[in-house]
Each structure stands twice: as structure tokens, then as C-alpha cells.
Write an enzyme that holds these catalytic residues in place. Structure first.
Site: not given
Ligand code: ARG
Length: 400
Positions: A14, A94, A123, A173
Site C-alpha cells: 500500500d 499508532r 488505524d 494484511s
Molecule cells: N483490528 C486491529 C486494530 O484495530 C488490528 C488492525 C491491524 N491492521 C492491519 N493493517 N492488519 O487494532
């Protein structure tokens, strides 16, 4: 003069496509930034890849120690498990990444920053809430939210633009840091289907784990782990080592039906060996050293802390307010916890603490103790009084 955009860059598909896309669409120069939060990517390679795609400048920042001491340790103290299952590993990193983006944006005097999140996840919220609070004048772009490219189209774009695609991560991902590994997409989108073995990297399947159990003893000081099996360890080393040990025993696989902030239910798979063991050990020790009033009240504080972090509100003042309470309780959370690891499972099997409230003399079923059993009779009378009165009335009313 060309505009410059600062991009949070992971080295994945990405964000690599994003570099080219921003260069083309906005005729902009790109500066990229990658934080090492223990994701085990070769940062040199990430930098080389960024340079190869033509970024003007790249920042690699080792934030492992800061991540552990300022973020992961707070999560341990708060027993953070979102919906009782997810140790908020991705969520924790994050705000740290966002704060470094803001720092570098200031240094490089850029007015636009970009990230590679989609419009469907948590995120984007975590990044943008933090960036907008720390730097209200920065413009934040989330091109993946608008560009409408499917994964196949992205791959095609990558190919025609000479961006190398690593095959190991397809079709998933993946987000990694010291506290865990999050895996989404592909076959995982069928919640009825068991996760295929190729999604896992940090853990062996429990059936292939050693046939002999292994014990680890974790020492906590003020609520945070500081030593393992009698050896003082740097916070980052402690977590890395425990990830390896517990992962080898098939521990830390999580399969979760998760409620995202944006309202979507999603099936999420995680590998968090160290996190699962440390959270359990910490919770166990707390129960030895805190009164039941502290334990019960703290559960509510912990849940609120976890919700703030999951929902992207790391910088809300409430987090620090809650931490003031949590940190006060952690003054007592010192001691050692022994955990047995075996074939995908683990149990706390022993604990000691100089702050222990456990009194064998009170708890023993031997008769010679300082607990006077005759006091219980009157206690039961008073404890059950309101319930008894109300139930007697209910019975009477039923009869009439
Ligand atoms: N569901 C989790 C969260 O919101 C993990 C997100 C993972 N992101 C990814 N790019 N696979 O914290």
C-alpha cells in the site's frame, strides 16, 4: 517549487504504491518515515526500497524502547485486552508513529502528511485524531481511502511502476510490533473457516510444540516486568525473548470476532505470545497484592483505558487521569510469578510478593487460626438481610 509530502511508510504494498501515486498525482516530492516498533522488518531494506521508488529523503527511527516503556508498559499496568481478547498491540503503536510524523513534519517544514490506512479500519482514526491534535495546521491525506484501487489493481500498478512485491505477505494484511502481530484479509474473512497455518509466523501449531512443559518466572516491579528466570532484562529484550519462548510453545494465537470503532464486525487473527503471558501474570500478581475493592474498581478503570486506546483517543486527558489512579495501585505490584507453558496453553502456577495480602493463617482450613469462625454466623445474618427481606415479600405477594 514542488510541494513536499511526508508519508508514514511501512515498505509494504500500500505505502509503496502510495509513494508513486502521490508523486504522479500531485507532482510532489516525498519524504518517508518508518518507525521501528519491533516489527522485525529489515529497516535498511525498507529504506533502500523507499529510495528506489524515488523518495527525496527517508527517516528510520528506532522507537522500540520508547514503545515498550511508554506504551506497552502502560497496557500491562492496565491489563489491556479489548473485548477480553485483543491486547491492543496495533492500537498502541499508532499514537507513537503519529507523534513522530508530527515531529519530522515540523523539522522538514512540510504542511502535508499522508498515511496508508483504508477508510474501513481503526488505524485511520488513531493516526488522524493524534496528528490533528498535536499539529492542528497539518493537512492529513489518506489516499487509500479515496483511490478505489482493488488489491489486484494495486499489484498491477506496482508492477508497471517497478515496485517489488514481497510474496510472503500475500494475501494478508499484516501489522507487527513487539506487542503482537495482527493478520487480516484473504481467507480470514470467512469467520467459519479455521485460519490457515500460513498466517502464523511467531507461533508453532500447539500440536507441534515440545512435549515437555517449560516454566518462566517473571519479576514485576511497580507493575512492569523487569526480570525473567532471575535475570534482569532490558524491557525490549524481555518482550522479544518471551515472544520467542512462548511462541515456541504455540502460545498466543487469538481468533477474535472484533467490533471496530467504525461499526464493522470483523474477524481478526493475532499472534501475541509475550503479551498473553505477561498480561495474565500481571493480573494474577495484582490479585495477590490489591484489596478486593481495588481489584474490582480497577477492572472498570482498565476497561475504560483500553477502550480509549482502541478507539484512537490516546491523547485524551482522560488516559492520563486514569493512569494516575493505575500507577498509584502499581506501587504495590511487585513480586514474581511462575508460569507453565505447554502445548499452546499456559497457567500461572505460583506467585510471591513482599506486598502480598495473602495470609495463610487466615486462609488455612486448619483449626488453629486467627480467623474466628463464629463471627461468620452474625455476618451472614446481616449480609443476607436485604435479600431475605425482599424475597420474603415476593413470596407473600405471589400467594395473595
Ligand atoms: N483490528 C486491529 C486494530 O484495530 C488490528 C488492525 C491491524 N491492521 C492491519 N493493517 N492488519 O487494532
Amino acid at each position: 517549487m514542488k510541494d513536499t509530502i511526508l508519508l508514514a511508510y511501512s515498505g509494504g504494498l500500500d505505502t509503496s504504491v502510495l509513494v508513486k501515486w502521490l508523486q504522479e498525482k500531485y507532482d510532489a516530492d516525498l519524504i518517508t518515515i518508518t518507525l521501528d516498533v519491533g516489527q522485525q522488518n529489515d529497516l535498511k531494506k525498507v529504506e533502500e526500497k523507499a529510495k528506489k521508488i524515488g523518495v527525496k529523503k527517508h527517516y528510520s527511527i528506532d522507537a522500540k524502547e520508547e514503545f515498550v516503556t511508554d506504551h506497552v508498559f502502560s497496557a500491562i499496568k492496565a491489563n489491556a485486552l479489548y473485548e477480553g481478547k485483543y491486547p491492543v498491540s496495533t492500537a498502541l503503536a499508532r499514537p507513537l508513529i503519529a507523534s513522530k510524523i508530527v515531529e519530522i513534519a515540523g523539522k522538514e517544514e512540510v504542511s502535508t502528511v499522508a498515511h496508508g490506512c483504508t477508510g474501513k479500519g481503526n488505524d485511520q482514526v488513531r493516526f488522524e485524531v493524534t496528528i490533528k491534535a498535536l499539529a492542528p495546521n497539518l493537512k492529513v491525506m489518506a489516499p487509500v481511502r479515496e483511490w478505489g484501487l482493488t488489491r489486484d489493481e494495486e499489484m498491477k500498478f506496482a508492477k508497471t511502476n517497478g515496485i517489488e512485491i514481497s510474496h510472503s505477505s500475500n494475501p494478508y494484511s499484516i501489522d507487527q510490533n513487539l506487542w503482537g502481530r495482527s493478520i487480516e484479509c484473504g481467507p480470514l474473512e470467512n469467520p467459519e473457516q479455521e485460519p490457515p497455518e500460513d498466517v502464523f509466523e511467531w507461533t508453532v501449531p500447539p500440536e507441534k510444540a515440545p512435549d515437555k512443559p517449560e516454566y518462566v518466572t517473571i519479576k514485576f516491579e511497580n507493575g512492569v516486568p523487569c526480570a525473567m528466570n532471575g535475570i534482569n532484562l532490558h524491557p525490549v529484550t524481555l518482550i522479544q525473548t518471551l515472544n520467542n519462548i512462548a511462541g515456541k510453545h504455540g502460545i498466543g494465537r487469538i481468533d477474535h470476532m472484533e467490533d471496530r470503532l467504525v461499526g464493522i464486525k470483523s474477524r481478526e487473527v493475532y499472534e501475541c505470545p509475550a503479551a498473553m503471558v505477561l498480561l495474565e501474570a500481571h493480573k494474577d500478581l495484582e490479585k495477590m497484592v490489591l484489596t478486593r475493592h481495588q481489584v474490582f474498581f480497577k477492572q472498570q478503570v482498565d476497561a475504560q483505558w483500553t477502550l480509549l486506546v482502541y478507539t484512537g483517543l490516546w491523547i485524551d486527558p482522560l488516559r492520563e487521569d486514569l493512569e494516575a489512579f493505575i500507577d498509584k495501585t502499581q506501587e504495590r505490584v511487585c513480586g514474581e510469578v511462575k508460569v507453565k507453558l505447554y502445548k499452546g496453553g499456559f497457567q500461572v502456577v505460583g506467585r510471591t510478593s513482599p506486598m502480598s495480602l495473602y495470609d495463610k493463617n487466615l486462609a488455612t482450613y486448619d483449626l488453629q487460626t486467627s480467623f474466628n469462625q463464629s463471627w461468620s454466623e452474625g455476618f451472614i445474618e446481616l449480609w443476607g438481610l436485604p435479600t431475605r427481606v425482599s424475597h420474603i415479600l415476593k413470596t407473600k405477594m405471589k400467594k395473595n
